[in-house]
Design an enzyme around this catalytic site. Structure first.
Site, short mmCIF file in Angstrom:
data_model
loop_
_atom_site.label_atom_id
_atom_site.label_comp_id
_atom_site.label_asym_id
_atom_site.label_seq_id
_atom_site.Cartn_x
_atom_site.Cartn_y
_atom_site.Cartn_z
N THR A 1 -5.17 -7.27 10.66
CA THR A 1 -5.67 -5.91 9.94
C THR A 1 -5.36 -4.68 10.51
O THR A 1 -4.60 -3.77 9.85
CB THR A 1 -7.04 -5.93 9.49
OG1 THR A 1 -7.37 -7.07 8.81
CG2 THR A 1 -7.55 -4.78 8.63
N HIS B 1 -2.11 -5.48 1.76
CA HIS B 1 -3.45 -6.31 1.57
C HIS B 1 -3.17 -7.83 1.05
O HIS B 1 -2.13 -7.87 0.12
CB HIS B 1 -4.12 -5.54 0.46
CG HIS B 1 -5.55 -6.44 0.01
ND1 HIS B 1 -6.46 -6.35 0.80
CD2 HIS B 1 -5.62 -7.17 -0.89
CE1 HIS B 1 -7.38 -7.30 0.36
NE2 HIS B 1 -6.90 -7.76 -1.02
N ASN C 1 -2.00 0.23 6.68
CA ASN C 1 -1.64 -0.77 7.33
C ASN C 1 -0.67 -1.83 6.20
O ASN C 1 -0.65 -2.93 6.58
CB ASN C 1 -2.97 -1.91 7.70
CG ASN C 1 -3.56 -2.35 6.48
OD1 ASN C 1 -3.62 -1.81 5.48
ND2 ASN C 1 -4.62 -3.15 6.91
N ARG D 1 -1.21 -14.22 4.87
CA ARG D 1 -2.10 -13.62 5.76
C ARG D 1 -1.42 -13.66 6.99
O ARG D 1 -1.32 -12.79 7.88
CB ARG D 1 -3.37 -14.10 5.73
CG ARG D 1 -4.25 -13.82 4.65
CD ARG D 1 -5.65 -14.34 4.59
NE ARG D 1 -6.55 -13.75 5.70
CZ ARG D 1 -6.92 -12.33 5.71
NH1 ARG D 1 -6.69 -11.83 4.43
NH2 ARG D 1 -7.57 -11.91 6.47
N LYS E 1 0.86 -1.35 0.00
CA LYS E 1 -0.11 -0.19 0.28
C LYS E 1 0.88 1.22 0.20
O LYS E 1 2.06 1.20 0.39
CB LYS E 1 -0.76 -0.05 1.31
CG LYS E 1 -1.97 -1.14 1.20
CD LYS E 1 -3.16 -1.11 2.25
CE LYS E 1 -3.96 -2.29 2.18
NZ LYS E 1 -5.16 -1.92 3.34
N ARG F 1 2.86 -5.93 9.38
CA ARG F 1 1.88 -4.89 9.49
C ARG F 1 2.51 -4.37 10.95
O ARG F 1 2.39 -3.16 11.35
CB ARG F 1 0.34 -5.31 9.83
CG ARG F 1 -0.26 -5.09 8.46
CD ARG F 1 -1.51 -5.91 8.42
NE ARG F 1 -2.26 -5.69 7.25
CZ ARG F 1 -3.13 -6.30 6.90
NH1 ARG F 1 -3.33 -7.63 7.46
NH2 ARG F 1 -3.71 -6.10 5.72
N PHE G 1 -16.00 3.19 6.60
CA PHE G 1 -14.52 3.46 6.41
C PHE G 1 -14.27 3.58 5.11
O PHE G 1 -13.02 3.69 4.41
CB PHE G 1 -13.70 2.49 7.23
CG PHE G 1 -13.95 1.09 6.84
CD1 PHE G 1 -13.21 0.37 5.69
CD2 PHE G 1 -14.46 0.12 7.49
CE1 PHE G 1 -13.36 -0.85 5.36
CE2 PHE G 1 -14.72 -1.24 7.37
CZ PHE G 1 -14.17 -1.65 6.22
P1 CMP Z 1 -7.65 -4.71 3.38
O1 CMP Z 1 -6.99 -5.90 3.80
O2 CMP Z 1 -6.96 -4.02 2.42
O3 CMP Z 1 -8.95 -4.53 3.20
C1 CMP Z 1 -9.82 -3.73 3.59
C2 CMP Z 1 -9.22 -2.66 4.21
O4 CMP Z 1 -10.09 -1.61 4.87
C3 CMP Z 1 -8.66 -3.18 5.39
O5 CMP Z 1 -7.21 -3.88 4.75
C4 CMP Z 1 -8.04 -1.94 6.19
O6 CMP Z 1 -6.66 -1.05 5.82
C5 CMP Z 1 -9.30 -0.86 6.00
N1 CMP Z 1 -10.02 -0.78 7.23
C6 CMP Z 1 -10.26 0.20 7.63
N2 CMP Z 1 -11.21 0.26 8.73
C7 CMP Z 1 -11.53 -1.02 8.96
C8 CMP Z 1 -12.06 -1.77 9.65
N3 CMP Z 1 -12.85 -1.05 10.87
N4 CMP Z 1 -12.47 -3.05 9.58
C9 CMP Z 1 -11.69 -3.67 8.38
N5 CMP Z 1 -10.94 -3.01 7.61
C10 CMP Z 1 -10.92 -1.50 7.70
#
Ligand code: CMP
Length: 140
Positions: free
Chosen positions: A92, A116, A113, A86, A10, A103, A58
């Site tokens: 996350t 992905h 973060n 993962r 990212k 992360r 979000f």
């Molecule tokens: P990613 O795995 O890219 O998939 C969705 C993204 O939404 C996640 O990583 C986070 O960076 C972002 N995100 C922001 N807020 C939330 C939340 N409350 N729960 C899950 N993902 C979130």
């Protein structure tokens, strides 16, 4: 079984000059990069990628963040690639990510973060074909 998964480095991690460090972790864990490209996502491309989150509070911030700078999109291949990626990424929310995960080491917030990774075989298939044509994937 040998699987493929989609990985995105990212904008926050690209800005930190951590592309190489992150890809080194994939390679050291036995995952192979079989496709890769750097791109600056448009709102449309980022919004389409995260379409399943469209109604989440979000979503707007997520798309804003993902379009804030270039990303590196890759297809990783290997034994159990989806779960392995993962594991390497960690939770996350970086505040909950286990020590030594990508992360924990590179991410600051739940939006910024660092990476992905696809969460299932179905999403891997969808996400890989969202970014790559078959002729852009190099079996090895
Ligand atoms: P990613 O795995 O890219 O998939 C969705 C993204 O939404 C996640 O990583 C986070 O960076 C972002 N995100 C922001 N807020 C939330 C939340 N409350 N729960 C899950 N993902 C979130």
């Amino acid at each position: 079984a040998t699987e493929r998964t989609l990985s995105i480095i990212k904008p926050d991690a690209v800005a930190k000059n951590a592309i190489g460090d992150i890809i080194a972790r994939f390679e050291k864990a036995g995952l192979k990069v079989v496709a890769a490209k750097m791109m600056h996502l448009s709102e449309e491309k980022a919004g389409g990628f995260y379409a399943e989150h469209k109604e989440r509070p979000f979503f707007k911030d997520l798309v804003g963040f993902m379009t804030s700078g270039p990303v590196v999109v890759q297809v990783l291949e290997g034994e159990g690639a989806i779960a392995k990626n993962r594991e390497l990424m960690g939770a996350t929310n970086p505040k909950e990510a286990a020590p030594g995960t990508i992360r924990a080491d590179f991410a600051e917030t739940i939006d910024a973060n660092a990476v992905h990774g696809s969460d299932s075989p179905e999403s891997a298939e969808r996400e890989i074909s969202y970014f790559f044509g078959n002729d852009e994937i190099c079996p090895r």
